[in-house]
Design an enzyme around this catalytic site. Structure first.
Site, PDB file in Angstrom:
ATOM      1  CG  LEU A  15       9.140  11.532  19.101  1.00  0.00           C
ATOM      2  CD1 LEU A  15       8.716  10.199  19.681  1.00  0.00           C
ATOM      3  CD2 LEU A  15       8.508  12.671  19.892  1.00  0.00           C
ATOM      4  CB  SER A  16      15.398  13.358  16.029  1.00  0.00           C
ATOM      5  OG  SER A  16      15.141  12.167  15.346  1.00  0.00           O
ATOM      6  CE  LYS A  67      14.548   7.896   6.679  1.00  0.00           C
ATOM      7  NZ  LYS A  67      14.358   6.645   7.413  1.00  0.00           N
ATOM      8  N   GLY A 129       9.650  -1.684   2.346  1.00  0.00           N
ATOM      9  CA  GLY A 129       9.910  -0.256   2.128  1.00  0.00           C
ATOM     10  C   GLY A 129      11.300   0.130   2.606  1.00  0.00           C
ATOM     11  CB  ALA A 131      11.978   0.517   7.890  1.00  0.00           C
ATOM     12  NE  ARG A 152      -0.363  -3.333   1.228  1.00  0.00           N
ATOM     13  CZ  ARG A 152      -0.738  -2.153   1.701  1.00  0.00           C
ATOM     14  NH1 ARG A 152      -1.811  -2.052   2.457  1.00  0.00           N
ATOM     15  NH2 ARG A 152      -0.028  -1.067   1.446  1.00  0.00           N
ATOM     16  CE1 TYR A 222       9.419   6.137  15.371  1.00  0.00           C
ATOM     17  CE2 TYR A 222       8.419   7.359  17.174  1.00  0.00           C
ATOM     18  CZ  TYR A 222       8.933   7.322  15.895  1.00  0.00           C
ATOM     19  OH  TYR A 222       8.943   8.465  15.142  1.00  0.00           O
ATOM     20  N   GLY A 243       9.915  -0.554  19.045  1.00  0.00           N
ATOM     21  CA  GLY A 243      10.574   0.292  18.046  1.00  0.00           C
ATOM     22  C   GLY A 243      11.380   1.435  18.629  1.00  0.00           C
TER      23      GLY A 243
HETATM   24  P1  ATR Z   1       9.204   2.916   5.438  1.00  0.00           P
HETATM   25  O1  ATR Z   1      10.166   3.783   4.704  1.00  0.00           O
HETATM   26  O2  ATR Z   1       8.900   3.383   6.838  1.00  0.00           O
HETATM   27  O3  ATR Z   1       9.586   1.466   5.403  1.00  0.00           O
HETATM   28  P2  ATR Z   1       7.327   2.645   3.272  1.00  0.00           P
HETATM   29  O4  ATR Z   1       8.446   2.665   2.310  1.00  0.00           O
HETATM   30  O5  ATR Z   1       6.118   3.480   2.962  1.00  0.00           O
HETATM   31  O6  ATR Z   1       7.785   3.100   4.715  1.00  0.00           O
HETATM   32  O7  ATR Z   1       6.885   1.126   3.504  1.00  0.00           O
HETATM   33  C1  ATR Z   1       5.773   0.769   4.240  1.00  0.00           C
HETATM   34  C2  ATR Z   1       5.641  -0.749   4.277  1.00  0.00           C
HETATM   35  O8  ATR Z   1       4.465  -1.072   5.049  1.00  0.00           O
HETATM   36  C3  ATR Z   1       5.444  -1.403   2.925  1.00  0.00           C
HETATM   37  O9  ATR Z   1       6.081  -2.664   2.922  1.00  0.00           O
HETATM   38  C4  ATR Z   1       3.923  -1.576   2.841  1.00  0.00           C
HETATM   39  O10 ATR Z   1       3.468  -2.627   2.001  1.00  0.00           O
HETATM   40  P3  ATR Z   1       3.270  -2.378   0.411  1.00  0.00           P
HETATM   41  O11 ATR Z   1       4.633  -2.427  -0.183  1.00  0.00           O
HETATM   42  O12 ATR Z   1       2.420  -3.486  -0.026  1.00  0.00           O
HETATM   43  O13 ATR Z   1       2.618  -1.033   0.286  1.00  0.00           O
HETATM   44  C5  ATR Z   1       3.622  -1.915   4.273  1.00  0.00           C
HETATM   45  N1  ATR Z   1       2.214  -1.668   4.658  1.00  0.00           N
HETATM   46  C6  ATR Z   1       1.632  -0.468   4.897  1.00  0.00           C
HETATM   47  N2  ATR Z   1       0.319  -0.642   5.238  1.00  0.00           N
HETATM   48  C7  ATR Z   1       0.075  -1.976   5.186  1.00  0.00           C
HETATM   49  C8  ATR Z   1      -1.065  -2.795   5.455  1.00  0.00           C
HETATM   50  N3  ATR Z   1      -2.233  -2.259   5.839  1.00  0.00           N
HETATM   51  N4  ATR Z   1      -0.934  -4.141   5.338  1.00  0.00           N
HETATM   52  C9  ATR Z   1       0.256  -4.703   4.974  1.00  0.00           C
HETATM   53  N5  ATR Z   1       1.374  -3.984   4.722  1.00  0.00           N
HETATM   54  C10 ATR Z   1       1.287  -2.640   4.826  1.00  0.00           C
END
Ligand code: ATR
Length: 280
Positions: A15-16, A67, A129, A131, A152, A222, A243
């Site tokens: 959407l940028s 990234k 992750g 963000a 998690r 978002y 978001g």
């Molecule tokens: P981004 O760059 O957008 O932060 P990412 O690096 O893929 O994306 O990170 C996604 C985050 O969402 C991670 O912290 C992930 O947890 P894990 O490190 O355990 O994978 C979390 N996440 C994604 N799906 C999840 C779920 N169903 N329950 C809990 N945490 C979840």
């Protein structure tokens, strides 16, 4: 005409362009700049950076999955990008292609716009992750009292908390998602940095029973605009920040660097919200 682009793979959903072109139009800059999107594969990154070096492209936003990968092709990183080990925005200065990261500052500016200060406060982040990393480092550099990272996968939270502490000296600790109730009790801000909430069937990691009205709740998701977490926060009487606000603010920082003009935040917000409301 100066070309600005967002690159990623896939990129159709971005959407940028919508947000930036609305801002360019508002400032009567649409003949000087145009913002587009380009699907770039990993093996095409080096050529893409070369096109910035040659001046064919004036600036870019970087999204998944490039990234981190893109760093090896850049001439310099800003201190934010260096610290976070990830880049979401590129610009050229003195012939050099520079990688920057505006995610964390975008989050902070969005909190500020909503009259929320972070100084001296305990902040809980869910997720570890990209963000989460950008936001945790930025908060750490802005005098928060304590950052708690719950994820998690515990190992990832521990690693991020350790790095934040090591590189900034801020108090930061890690935990599992089960600790959320306990950690929120004396926290002032909760920021969801997981992707949970993007799909409605996923629900939320946090429900209204564990929230208290003096807590500010922010979601980096978002789309949908009103995630389950935002609904739960409103039900608990918390200030809730969606978001889209962070997305606009991270974009606005880049806009100002490329054009040298103050970004029309409200116009960017309106373009984004109209689109998200229509698609929900
Ligand atoms: P981004 O760059 O957008 O932060 P990412 O690096 O893929 O994306 O990170 C996604 C985050 O969402 C991670 O912290 C992930 O947890 P894990 O490190 O355990 O994978 C979390 N996440 C994604 N799906 C999840 C779920 N169903 N329950 C809990 N945490 C979840």
């Amino acid at each position: 005409m100066k070309k600005l682009v967002v690159i990623g793979d896939p990129i159709e959903h971005s959407l940028s362009p919508l947000m930036h072109n609305a801002a360019l139009k508002e400032l009567c800059l649409e003949k000087e700049f145009h913002y587009g999107k380009l699907r770039i594969k990993t093996e095409e990154l080096a050529d893409f950076i070369e096109s910035i070096r040659k001046g064919e492209i004036a600036g870019a936003n970087i999204t998944m999955p490039h990234k981190v990968n893109i760093i090896q092709y850049l001439d310099e990183l800003t201190k934010e990008a260096e610290l976070m080990g990830a880049v979401n925005m590129l610009y050229k200065k003195n012939g050099k292609v520079i990688g920057h990261n505006t995610d964390g500052l975008g989050c902070l500016n969005s909190l500020k716009e909503n009259n929320v200060s972070v100084e001296g406060k305990k902040i809980v982040i869910t997720g570890a992750g990209g963000a989460a990393r950008a936001i945790a480092f930025t908060l750490a550099l802005n005098d928060v009292h304590e950052i708690v990272i719950l994820n998690r996968t515990m190992g990832k939270a521990e690693e991020l908390a350790r790095k934040v502490k090591e590189k900034t000296g801020a108090i930061s600790k890690a935990g599992s998602l089960e600790k959320i109730k306990e950690e929120l009790r004396d926290a002032k801000v909760l920021i969801n940095c997981t992707s949970v909430g993007m799909k409605s069937e996923e629900g939320t990691l946090v429900t209204s029973e564990v929230l208290h009205p003096s807590l500010v709740v922010m979601d980096v998701v978002y789309n949908p605009l009103k995630t389950r977490l935002i609904e739960e926060a409103e039900e608990a009487g918390c200030k809730a920040i969606n978001g889209a606000s962070m997305l606009v603010h991270q974009g606005a920082i880049g806009f100002e660097i490329w054009t040298g003009k103050k970004p029309p935040i409200k116009v960017m917000q309106k373009a984004l919200l109209e689109h998200l409301r229509m698609s929900s």
